[in-house]
Scaffold this active site. Structure first.
Site, PDB file in Angstrom:
ATOM      1  N   TYR A 126       0.830  -1.208   0.000  1.00 47.49           N
ATOM      2  CA  TYR A 126       0.000   0.000   0.000  1.00 47.49           C
ATOM      3  C   TYR A 126       0.856   1.245   0.000  1.00 47.49           C
ATOM      4  O   TYR A 126       2.049   1.202   0.264  1.00 47.49           O
ATOM      5  CB  TYR A 126      -0.955  -0.009   1.203  1.00 47.49           C
ATOM      6  CG  TYR A 126      -0.327   0.382   2.523  1.00 47.49           C
ATOM      7  CD1 TYR A 126      -0.524   1.654   3.056  1.00 47.49           C
ATOM      8  CD2 TYR A 126       0.453  -0.526   3.246  1.00 47.49           C
ATOM      9  CE1 TYR A 126       0.041   2.024   4.273  1.00 47.49           C
ATOM     10  CE2 TYR A 126       1.020  -0.171   4.462  1.00 47.49           C
ATOM     11  CZ  TYR A 126       0.811   1.096   4.965  1.00 47.49           C
ATOM     12  OH  TYR A 126       1.379   1.456   6.159  1.00 47.49           O
ATOM     13  N   LYS A 165       6.578  -1.957   1.798  1.00 46.04           N
ATOM     14  CA  LYS A 165       5.406  -1.364   2.467  1.00 46.04           C
ATOM     15  C   LYS A 165       4.203  -2.297   2.288  1.00 46.04           C
ATOM     16  O   LYS A 165       3.304  -2.051   1.475  1.00 46.04           O
ATOM     17  CB  LYS A 165       5.119   0.033   1.921  1.00 46.04           C
ATOM     18  CG  LYS A 165       4.190   0.863   2.814  1.00 46.04           C
ATOM     19  CD  LYS A 165       4.131   2.294   2.320  1.00 46.04           C
ATOM     20  CE  LYS A 165       3.177   3.151   3.143  1.00 46.04           C
ATOM     21  NZ  LYS A 165       3.643   3.378   4.506  1.00 46.04           N
ATOM     22  N   GLU A 171      12.196   2.434  14.103  1.00 44.72           N
ATOM     23  CA  GLU A 171      11.287   3.470  13.602  1.00 44.72           C
ATOM     24  C   GLU A 171      10.033   3.495  14.451  1.00 44.72           C
ATOM     25  O   GLU A 171       9.867   2.683  15.360  1.00 44.72           O
ATOM     26  CB  GLU A 171      10.938   3.219  12.138  1.00 44.72           C
ATOM     27  CG  GLU A 171      10.324   1.862  11.866  1.00 44.72           C
ATOM     28  CD  GLU A 171      10.238   1.534  10.380  1.00 44.72           C
ATOM     29  OE1 GLU A 171      10.285   2.457   9.551  1.00 44.72           O
ATOM     30  OE2 GLU A 171      10.105   0.338  10.062  1.00 44.72           O
ATOM     31  N   LEU A 214      11.311   1.291   6.877  1.00 44.44           N
ATOM     32  CA  LEU A 214      10.678   1.737   5.644  1.00 44.44           C
ATOM     33  C   LEU A 214      11.456   2.923   5.082  1.00 44.44           C
ATOM     34  O   LEU A 214      11.866   3.815   5.820  1.00 44.44           O
ATOM     35  CB  LEU A 214       9.232   2.152   5.906  1.00 44.44           C
ATOM     36  CG  LEU A 214       8.424   2.558   4.666  1.00 44.44           C
ATOM     37  CD1 LEU A 214       8.194   1.353   3.758  1.00 44.44           C
ATOM     38  CD2 LEU A 214       7.103   3.186   5.074  1.00 44.44           C
TER      39      LEU A 214
END
Length: 287
Positions: A33, A151, A183, A207
């Protein structure tokens, strides 16, 4: 008022949107996504999101179901149909629905991918008052799979992390692996020490944030030093300030972690300045 959404080539009222119960995105989280922000009715960093989308699909042995120009047109049409001035567009592409459930990937020539897009109207996104007070985070163990650079729609643990933060009276969580921050649950993490912005380097561990790339570029142009390396929770507690970046929050100051104030416990000057620069520069290049 019902939203108009996009499903496999059709623009539909959201109540009429349907996909198969055998879709591998539903059964296996076999999909990717992207989320693109909309400001002033225009798309922010669209090309960056498109490039990352193509990379994610490639890493999962999936093809891009349409050209980038066609994808841009769908985004723009959803903005128009739903009259979005400030908000977001969520895009999900899955491997599709085979004849029956199976762990093995279906033959791509026999199974069409599922492509879904919908909008979220978020008035005041750019002038979010939370940015003026900052957010509080907690630290949690990072137990996600090893390909966080893709992702994917595998978002159960990040969702659990946000709920852990909520239960602790915080706003979000920073994940820690081998003693170092990776993260946030849906964002990249940064600390500031002096004139230096410190954030984890790109790898399969995090990411590759589109907003991250833009903010670091703007930081360097503003004569701020950038160091990409691992950092610990203790370093966070000793930092002058901290912040996160994402497509939905832009640059958001972080004022406390695990109950300890970061710096003066208020949004830092560099984070606020980077937010201002990011919004100003991104609006100039929006499509």
């Amino acid at each position: 008022m019902s939203r108009t959404v996009y499903v496999n080539g059709d623009y539909l009222p959201e109540a009429d949107a349907k996909i198969s119960i055998f879709d591998r995105g539903f059964l296996m989280a076999d999909g990717v996504y992207e989320v693109t922000s909309v400001l002033d009715g225009k798309l922010i960093d669209f090309d960056g999101h498109a490039v990352r989308l193509e990379r994610s699909l490639t890493e999962l042995d999936m093809g891009m179901p349409m050209s980038r120009d066609d994808l841009l047109e769908i985004h723009r049409e959803l903005v128009r149909l739903n009259e979005i001035d400030e908000g977001m567009i969520y895009l999900q592409i899955t491997r599709g629905a085979p004849a029956d459930r199976d762990f093995a990937f279906p033959d791509p020539e026999e199974t069409a991918q599922t492509v879904v897009l919908f909008t979220q109207n978020k008035p005041g996104l750019a002038d979010n008052p939370v940015a003026k007070q900052g957010i509080k985070v907690i630290s949690i163990e990072d137990i996600r799979w090893g390909r966080r650079d893709i992702k994917t729609v595998q978002l159960l643990y990040p969702s659990m992390g946000k709920m852990m933060a909520k239960k602790a009276g915080a706003d979000d969580a920073w994940m820690v692996e081998d003693g170092f921050v990776t993260e946030g649950t849906s964002n990249n993490a940064y600390i500031v020490k002096g004139n230096k912005i410190i954030t984890r380097e790109l790898s399969k561990d995090i990411l590759h944030g589109i907003t991250r790339a833009a903010v670091l570029r703007f930081a360097r142009e503003a004569q701020m030093e950038v160091e990409e390396r691992n950092f610990t929770i203790d370093e966070v507690k000793q930092a002058d300030e901290a912040f996160i970046t994402s497509a939905s929050t832009f640059v958001m100051p972080v004022v406390a972690i695990d109950g300890t104030a970061i710096g003066d416990g208020v949004p830092g000057a560099k984070a606020l300045r980077l937010r201002e620069i990011y919004l100003e520069e991104s609006r100039k290049t929006a499509v």
